[in-house]
Design an enzyme around this catalytic site. Structure first.
Site, PDB file in Angstrom:
ATOM      1  N   HIS A 103     -42.686  -3.847  15.470  1.00  0.00           N
ATOM      2  CA  HIS A 103     -43.431  -2.586  15.514  1.00  0.00           C
ATOM      3  C   HIS A 103     -42.963  -1.760  16.709  1.00  0.00           C
ATOM      4  CE1 HIS A 103     -46.757   0.191  15.110  1.00  0.00           C
ATOM      5  NE2 HIS A 103     -46.959   0.081  16.416  1.00  0.00           N
TER       6      HIS A 103
ATOM      7  N   GLU B 188     -25.032  20.646 -13.058  1.00  0.00           N
ATOM      8  CA  GLU B 188     -25.094  19.248 -13.504  1.00  0.00           C
ATOM      9  C   GLU B 188     -25.341  19.228 -15.020  1.00  0.00           C
ATOM     10  OE1 GLU B 188     -24.909  15.862 -12.475  1.00  0.00           O
ATOM     11  OE2 GLU B 188     -25.518  15.521 -14.543  1.00  0.00           O
TER      12      GLU B 188
ATOM     13  N   LYS C 128     -19.278  10.026   5.415  1.00  0.00           N
ATOM     14  CA  LYS C 128     -20.437   9.780   6.292  1.00  0.00           C
ATOM     15  C   LYS C 128     -20.258  10.480   7.635  1.00  0.00           C
ATOM     16  CE  LYS C 128     -21.543   8.215   2.883  1.00  0.00           C
ATOM     17  NZ  LYS C 128     -20.798   8.003   1.631  1.00  0.00           N
TER      18      LYS C 128
ATOM     19  N   CYS D 266     -11.902   4.339   0.376  1.00  0.00           N
ATOM     20  CA  CYS D 266     -13.124   4.212   1.175  1.00  0.00           C
ATOM     21  C   CYS D 266     -12.911   4.714   2.601  1.00  0.00           C
ATOM     22  CB  CYS D 266     -13.544   2.752   1.177  1.00  0.00           C
ATOM     23  SG  CYS D 266     -14.909   2.414   2.263  1.00  0.00           S
TER      24      CYS D 266
ATOM     25  N   GLU E 241       0.855  -1.196   0.000  1.00  0.00           N
ATOM     26  CA  GLU E 241       0.000   0.000   0.000  1.00  0.00           C
ATOM     27  C   GLU E 241       0.893   1.249   0.000  1.00  0.00           C
ATOM     28  OE1 GLU E 241      -3.376   1.020  -0.288  1.00  0.00           O
ATOM     29  OE2 GLU E 241      -2.265   2.904  -0.233  1.00  0.00           O
TER      30      GLU E 241
ATOM     31  N   ILE F 249     -21.333  11.956  -5.020  1.00  0.00           N
ATOM     32  CA  ILE F 249     -20.478  12.816  -4.190  1.00  0.00           C
ATOM     33  C   ILE F 249     -21.023  14.237  -4.146  1.00  0.00           C
ATOM     34  CG2 ILE F 249     -18.155  13.845  -3.995  1.00  0.00           C
ATOM     35  CD1 ILE F 249     -17.046  11.198  -5.120  1.00  0.00           C
TER      36      ILE F 249
HETATM   37  P1  FAD Z   1      -9.405   1.935  -3.250  1.00  0.00           P
HETATM   38  O1  FAD Z   1     -10.204   2.054  -2.033  1.00  0.00           O
HETATM   39  O2  FAD Z   1      -9.266   3.121  -4.129  1.00  0.00           O
HETATM   40  O3  FAD Z   1      -7.954   1.464  -2.780  1.00  0.00           O
HETATM   41  C1  FAD Z   1      -6.903   1.336  -3.662  1.00  0.00           C
HETATM   42  C2  FAD Z   1      -5.611   1.481  -2.882  1.00  0.00           C
HETATM   43  O4  FAD Z   1      -4.533   1.122  -3.722  1.00  0.00           O
HETATM   44  C3  FAD Z   1      -5.328   2.915  -2.414  1.00  0.00           C
HETATM   45  O5  FAD Z   1      -5.127   2.941  -1.028  1.00  0.00           O
HETATM   46  C4  FAD Z   1      -4.059   3.309  -3.156  1.00  0.00           C
HETATM   47  O6  FAD Z   1      -3.193   4.125  -2.384  1.00  0.00           O
HETATM   48  C5  FAD Z   1      -3.436   1.951  -3.436  1.00  0.00           C
HETATM   49  N1  FAD Z   1      -2.568   1.932  -4.608  1.00  0.00           N
HETATM   50  C6  FAD Z   1      -2.874   2.311  -5.872  1.00  0.00           C
HETATM   51  N2  FAD Z   1      -1.844   2.107  -6.679  1.00  0.00           N
HETATM   52  C7  FAD Z   1      -0.861   1.589  -5.923  1.00  0.00           C
HETATM   53  C8  FAD Z   1       0.466   1.183  -6.196  1.00  0.00           C
HETATM   54  N3  FAD Z   1       0.986   1.237  -7.413  1.00  0.00           N
HETATM   55  N4  FAD Z   1       1.217   0.720  -5.177  1.00  0.00           N
HETATM   56  C9  FAD Z   1       0.727   0.664  -3.907  1.00  0.00           C
HETATM   57  N5  FAD Z   1      -0.534   1.032  -3.597  1.00  0.00           N
HETATM   58  C10 FAD Z   1      -1.298   1.480  -4.606  1.00  0.00           C
HETATM   59  N6  FAD Z   1     -18.536   3.327  -1.761  1.00  0.00           N
HETATM   60  C11 FAD Z   1     -19.512   2.753  -1.030  1.00  0.00           C
HETATM   61  O7  FAD Z   1     -19.761   1.555  -1.190  1.00  0.00           O
HETATM   62  N7  FAD Z   1     -20.238   3.464  -0.112  1.00  0.00           N
HETATM   63  C12 FAD Z   1     -20.007   4.777   0.104  1.00  0.00           C
HETATM   64  O8  FAD Z   1     -20.671   5.385   0.945  1.00  0.00           O
HETATM   65  C13 FAD Z   1     -18.985   5.412  -0.641  1.00  0.00           C
HETATM   66  N8  FAD Z   1     -18.712   6.715  -0.437  1.00  0.00           N
HETATM   67  C14 FAD Z   1     -17.691   7.295  -1.135  1.00  0.00           C
HETATM   68  C15 FAD Z   1     -17.429   8.634  -0.908  1.00  0.00           C
HETATM   69  C16 FAD Z   1     -16.407   9.268  -1.599  1.00  0.00           C
HETATM   70  C17 FAD Z   1     -16.116  10.719  -1.330  1.00  0.00           C
HETATM   71  C18 FAD Z   1     -15.623   8.517  -2.522  1.00  0.00           C
HETATM   72  C19 FAD Z   1     -14.482   9.181  -3.250  1.00  0.00           C
HETATM   73  C20 FAD Z   1     -15.885   7.184  -2.766  1.00  0.00           C
HETATM   74  C21 FAD Z   1     -16.930   6.561  -2.079  1.00  0.00           C
HETATM   75  N9  FAD Z   1     -17.249   5.218  -2.283  1.00  0.00           N
HETATM   76  C22 FAD Z   1     -18.258   4.638  -1.580  1.00  0.00           C
HETATM   77  C23 FAD Z   1     -16.506   4.396  -3.269  1.00  0.00           C
HETATM   78  C24 FAD Z   1     -15.452   3.521  -2.555  1.00  0.00           C
HETATM   79  O9  FAD Z   1     -14.572   4.351  -1.838  1.00  0.00           O
HETATM   80  C25 FAD Z   1     -14.701   2.693  -3.576  1.00  0.00           C
HETATM   81  O10 FAD Z   1     -15.604   1.951  -4.357  1.00  0.00           O
HETATM   82  C26 FAD Z   1     -13.743   1.732  -2.894  1.00  0.00           C
HETATM   83  O11 FAD Z   1     -12.823   2.410  -2.079  1.00  0.00           O
HETATM   84  C27 FAD Z   1     -12.994   0.901  -3.926  1.00  0.00           C
HETATM   85  O12 FAD Z   1     -12.135   0.018  -3.286  1.00  0.00           O
HETATM   86  P2  FAD Z   1     -10.819  -0.520  -4.006  1.00  0.00           P
HETATM   87  O13 FAD Z   1     -10.208  -1.470  -3.039  1.00  0.00           O
HETATM   88  O14 FAD Z   1     -11.144  -0.978  -5.359  1.00  0.00           O
HETATM   89  O15 FAD Z   1      -9.876   0.764  -4.190  1.00  0.00           O
HETATM   90  P1  NAD Z   2     -21.230  10.041 -10.218  1.00  0.00           P
HETATM   91  O1  NAD Z   2     -21.027   9.237 -11.436  1.00  0.00           O
HETATM   92  O2  NAD Z   2     -22.086   9.518  -9.132  1.00  0.00           O
HETATM   93  O3  NAD Z   2     -21.835  11.467 -10.604  1.00  0.00           O
HETATM   94  C1  NAD Z   2     -21.175  12.321 -11.500  1.00  0.00           C
HETATM   95  C2  NAD Z   2     -22.189  13.359 -11.971  1.00  0.00           C
HETATM   96  O4  NAD Z   2     -21.490  14.364 -12.676  1.00  0.00           O
HETATM   97  C3  NAD Z   2     -23.238  12.792 -12.922  1.00  0.00           C
HETATM   98  O5  NAD Z   2     -24.509  13.208 -12.510  1.00  0.00           O
HETATM   99  C4  NAD Z   2     -22.840  13.374 -14.281  1.00  0.00           C
HETATM  100  O6  NAD Z   2     -23.956  13.567 -15.120  1.00  0.00           O
HETATM  101  C5  NAD Z   2     -22.209  14.673 -13.857  1.00  0.00           C
HETATM  102  N1  NAD Z   2     -21.229  15.224 -14.798  1.00  0.00           N
HETATM  103  C6  NAD Z   2     -20.296  14.564 -15.513  1.00  0.00           C
HETATM  104  N2  NAD Z   2     -19.540  15.439 -16.212  1.00  0.00           N
HETATM  105  C7  NAD Z   2     -19.998  16.685 -15.921  1.00  0.00           C
HETATM  106  C8  NAD Z   2     -19.620  18.000 -16.310  1.00  0.00           C
HETATM  107  N3  NAD Z   2     -18.591  18.206 -17.137  1.00  0.00           N
HETATM  108  N4  NAD Z   2     -20.328  19.039 -15.820  1.00  0.00           N
HETATM  109  C9  NAD Z   2     -21.374  18.835 -14.977  1.00  0.00           C
HETATM  110  N5  NAD Z   2     -21.768  17.614 -14.567  1.00  0.00           N
HETATM  111  C10 NAD Z   2     -21.086  16.550 -15.024  1.00  0.00           C
HETATM  112  O7  NAD Z   2     -19.734  10.373  -9.696  1.00  0.00           O
HETATM  113  P2  NAD Z   2     -19.210  10.958  -8.327  1.00  0.00           P
HETATM  114  O8  NAD Z   2     -20.284  11.659  -7.587  1.00  0.00           O
HETATM  115  O9  NAD Z   2     -17.945  11.667  -8.653  1.00  0.00           O
HETATM  116  O10 NAD Z   2     -18.847   9.647  -7.532  1.00  0.00           O
HETATM  117  C11 NAD Z   2     -17.897   8.721  -8.095  1.00  0.00           C
HETATM  118  C12 NAD Z   2     -18.224   7.316  -7.685  1.00  0.00           C
HETATM  119  O11 NAD Z   2     -17.889   7.120  -6.311  1.00  0.00           O
HETATM  120  C13 NAD Z   2     -19.708   6.967  -7.762  1.00  0.00           C
HETATM  121  O12 NAD Z   2     -20.090   6.593  -9.052  1.00  0.00           O
HETATM  122  C14 NAD Z   2     -19.809   5.827  -6.801  1.00  0.00           C
HETATM  123  O13 NAD Z   2     -19.406   4.661  -7.456  1.00  0.00           O
HETATM  124  C15 NAD Z   2     -18.784   6.193  -5.746  1.00  0.00           C
HETATM  125  N6  NAD Z   2     -19.473   6.821  -4.579  1.00  0.00           N
HETATM  126  C16 NAD Z   2     -20.415   6.099  -3.910  1.00  0.00           C
HETATM  127  C17 NAD Z   2     -21.066   6.639  -2.828  1.00  0.00           C
HETATM  128  C18 NAD Z   2     -22.082   5.813  -2.105  1.00  0.00           C
HETATM  129  O14 NAD Z   2     -22.109   4.605  -2.323  1.00  0.00           O
HETATM  130  N7  NAD Z   2     -22.901   6.397  -1.251  1.00  0.00           N
HETATM  131  C19 NAD Z   2     -20.777   7.927  -2.405  1.00  0.00           C
HETATM  132  C20 NAD Z   2     -19.824   8.646  -3.109  1.00  0.00           C
HETATM  133  C21 NAD Z   2     -19.176   8.076  -4.189  1.00  0.00           C
END
Ligand code: FAD
Ligand code: NAD
Length: 464
Positions: free
Chosen positions: A443, A206, A52, A43, A35, A187
């Site tokens: 309930h 949007e 959250k 995440c 990592e 997001i």
């Molecule tokens: P990641 O979590 O991205 O982990 C990849 C890891 O690999 C990173 O730590 C990175 O540093 C490491 N890495 C990359 N390249 C290398 C390398 N070459 N060498 C060593 N390490 C490396 N999903 C949900 O289900 N529920 C949610 O509520 C939710 N909320 C989100 C809110 C936000 C703001 C964001 C940005 C995402 C959210 N997601 C949510 C999406 C979720 O975070 C991702 O789907 C999830 O983290 C993906 O897991 P992953 O293991 O594929 O990758």
């Molecule tokens: P998203 O795909 O959810 O939403 C992106 C939005 O941006 C869309 O509505 C799209 O139409 C709009 N868009 C794209 N290009 C644009 C532009 N040039 N100008 C204006 N609007 C534009 O992507 P996100 O919100 O960045 O989140 C990324 C991913 O992270 C999600 O798809 C999801 O997989 C994950 N995520 C999950 C959760 C959760 O599970 N609660 C929370 C946050 C993020």
């Protein structure tokens, strides 16, 4: 250079990679996890968990303000204020505890963790460069790619200064007065709503004509109503042209000339892209599915013993999908007959109200040529919702007309995220409407709306 040999090497310690490594360790597979940043990945450090936490803090602050302005519950409080630096410290404390916990779980499973950036030399050799000290060459029998994703950057709004990605928005040093959010997806709406609750003026731009364009309109209408009620200004069907501190974000729409939205911070949330470049992955020449690494139902890539899971393998980019894939890969490597073929992957949007989608919506079922019935039960008719002041929204069920097999659940409302477990279980276990309708639901709970939706689909709801 120091050399290590292992059976499984995992690149990436996010929910995909760390779960795969823990499961592999439990199964006795010698495992090394690399990592580059912090255990827990996107995440835990800059995604699900911190967002959250911020959403919760913003919600509590808004509740306090609500009570201060004439509470119907009889609560009397003075006008509250927020110390955002303390909020961020509290959030960071949760992240630190959880990341430390992942480290402890990996140790307990016997996984060796290398801190540093991995570079793929070939399908069985990876060089790990730590921030300090000597590089390590790791030779492995199986290579698991779990490098996750990163935010998409818009060329006319590059990250830096006032223009931030979700990572910056989750660690504000101070609150802006005016925030423009680009993208009304997960997001943009989760964080845009949180900032609004923190007292910030929020405008959302949007490109599509609707918010949360991935969800059906009936489901997103309560979110739209809440956005409007809270004073978030929406600019739908618009594109951004650029930003400068003096004028703000320049926006173009088909309906109006170019206009400017004043902003002292801009959150760009227009999607995420897989991390597939910059660490030698290209040299493996794996088959790709668009920009993602192509995998089969066991998460095998096109190269023997090279596996991929999580966000680099495509949508839905969700933590629980990555985790489930991670378990499958570890078990397949251990010789078990596993496949990643879930009946449904729940999706929860933590807006206020929350939105849950599991399985097929009525529109998707119809588009797939299925003859189905659907029925909704409103929280307005649920006693628990009334006691929580949360009567907006509904639970909806979709089932086959012929045998009543449940195909999908959707819900919108306060606290409905917690219904995702029941929804997903019923679909994964092949439940029929009669199974849910005939289950005693406690309930008073919001879950009674689940039973009532099933009863309504059968034509005999009790409380409506
Ligand atoms: P990641 O979590 O991205 O982990 C990849 C890891 O690999 C990173 O730590 C990175 O540093 C490491 N890495 C990359 N390249 C290398 C390398 N070459 N060498 C060593 N390490 C490396 N999903 C949900 O289900 N529920 C949610 O509520 C939710 N909320 C989100 C809110 C936000 C703001 C964001 C940005 C995402 C959210 N997601 C949510 C999406 C979720 O975070 C991702 O789907 C999830 O983290 C993906 O897991 P992953 O293991 O594929 O990758
Ligand atoms: P998203 O795909 O959810 O939403 C992106 C939005 O941006 C869309 O509505 C799209 O139409 C709009 N868009 C794209 N290009 C644009 C532009 N040039 N100008 C204006 N609007 C534009 O992507 P996100 O919100 O960045 O989140 C990324 C991913 O992270 C999600 O798809 C999801 O997989 C994950 N995520 C999950 C959760 C959760 O599970 N609660 C929370 C946050 C993020």
């Amino acid at each position: 250079m120091k050399e290590i040999t292992t059976k499984l090497l995992v690149i990436g310690g996010g929910p995909g990679g760390y779960v795969a490594a823990i499961r592999a360790g439990q199964l006795g597979i010698p495992t090394v996890l690399v990592e580059g940043e912090s255990l827990g990945g996107t995440c835990l450090n800059i995604g699900c968990i911190p967002s959250k936490a911020l959403i919760h803090a913003a919600h509590e602050f808004e509740r306090a303000r609500h009570q201060a302005h004439g509470s119907p519950l009889g609560i009397r409080v003075q006008e509250p204020s927020i110390d955002i630096a303390q909020t961020v410290r509290w959030k960071d404390g949760i992240v630190k505890r959880l990341s430390g916990g992942v480290g402890a779980l990996l140790r307990k499973a016997g996984v060796q963790v290398l801190k540093g950036w991995a570079h793929i030399d070939d399908g069985k050799t990876v060089t790990v460069r730590p921030a300090e000290g000597e590089a390590v060459r790791v030779r492995c029998e199986h290579l698991l790619l779990a490098t996750g994703s990163e935010p998409v950057e818009l060329p006319m709004l590059s990250f830096g200064g006032a223009v931030v990605s979700s990572t910056g928005a989750l660690a504000p040093e101070s609150l802006p007065r005016r925030l423009v959010v680009v993208g009304a997806g997960y997001i943009g709406l989760e964080l845009g709503m949180a900032y609004r609750k923190l007292g910030v003026e929020v405008a959302v731009v949007e490109a599509a004509e609707r918010v949360l364009p991935g969800y059906d309109e009936e489901l997103t209408q309560p979110v739209l109503d809440a956005l409007e009620k809270s004073g978030v200004v929406l600019h739908l069907g618009c594109s951004v042209q650029g930003y400068d501190a003096q004028h703000g974000v320049r926006v173009r729409s088909a309906r109006a000339d170019e206009f400017a939205l004043p902003a002292d911070r801009v959150l760009v949330a227009v999607g995420r892209k897989p991390r597939t470049t910059g660490f030698g992955l290209e040299s493996l020449q794996l088959d790709m599915a668009g920009r993602y690494v192509a995998v089969d139902a066991q998460c095998r890539t096109s190269m023997r013993n090279v596996w991929a899971i999580g966000d680099i393998t495509g949508d839905p980019m969700l933590a629980h999908r990555a985790m489930a894939q991670g378990e499958v890969v570890a078990e397949v490597i251990a010789g078990q007959n596993r496949r990643f073929e879930p009946m449904a992957i729940p999706a929860v949007c933590f807006t206020d109200p929350e939105v849950v989608v599991v399985g097929r919506t009525p529109g998707e079922a119809r588009a797939a040529g299925l003859d189905c019935i659907d029925a909704a039960f409103p929280f307005a008719a649920n006693g628990r919702a009334m006691t929580l002041e949360a009567t907006g929204g509904f639970v909806r069920v979709v089932a086959r007309r012929d045998n009543h097999l449940i195909l999908g659940w959707q819900a919108v409302g306060q606290g409905v995220a917690e219904l995702a477990a029941a929804f997903t279980q019923s679909i994964e276990m092949g439940a029929r409407l009669e199974d849910v309708a005939g289950t005693i639901h406690a309930h008073p709970t919001l879950g009674e709306a689940v039973q009532e939706a099933a009863l309504r689909a059968l034509g005999h709801a009790i409380h409506i």
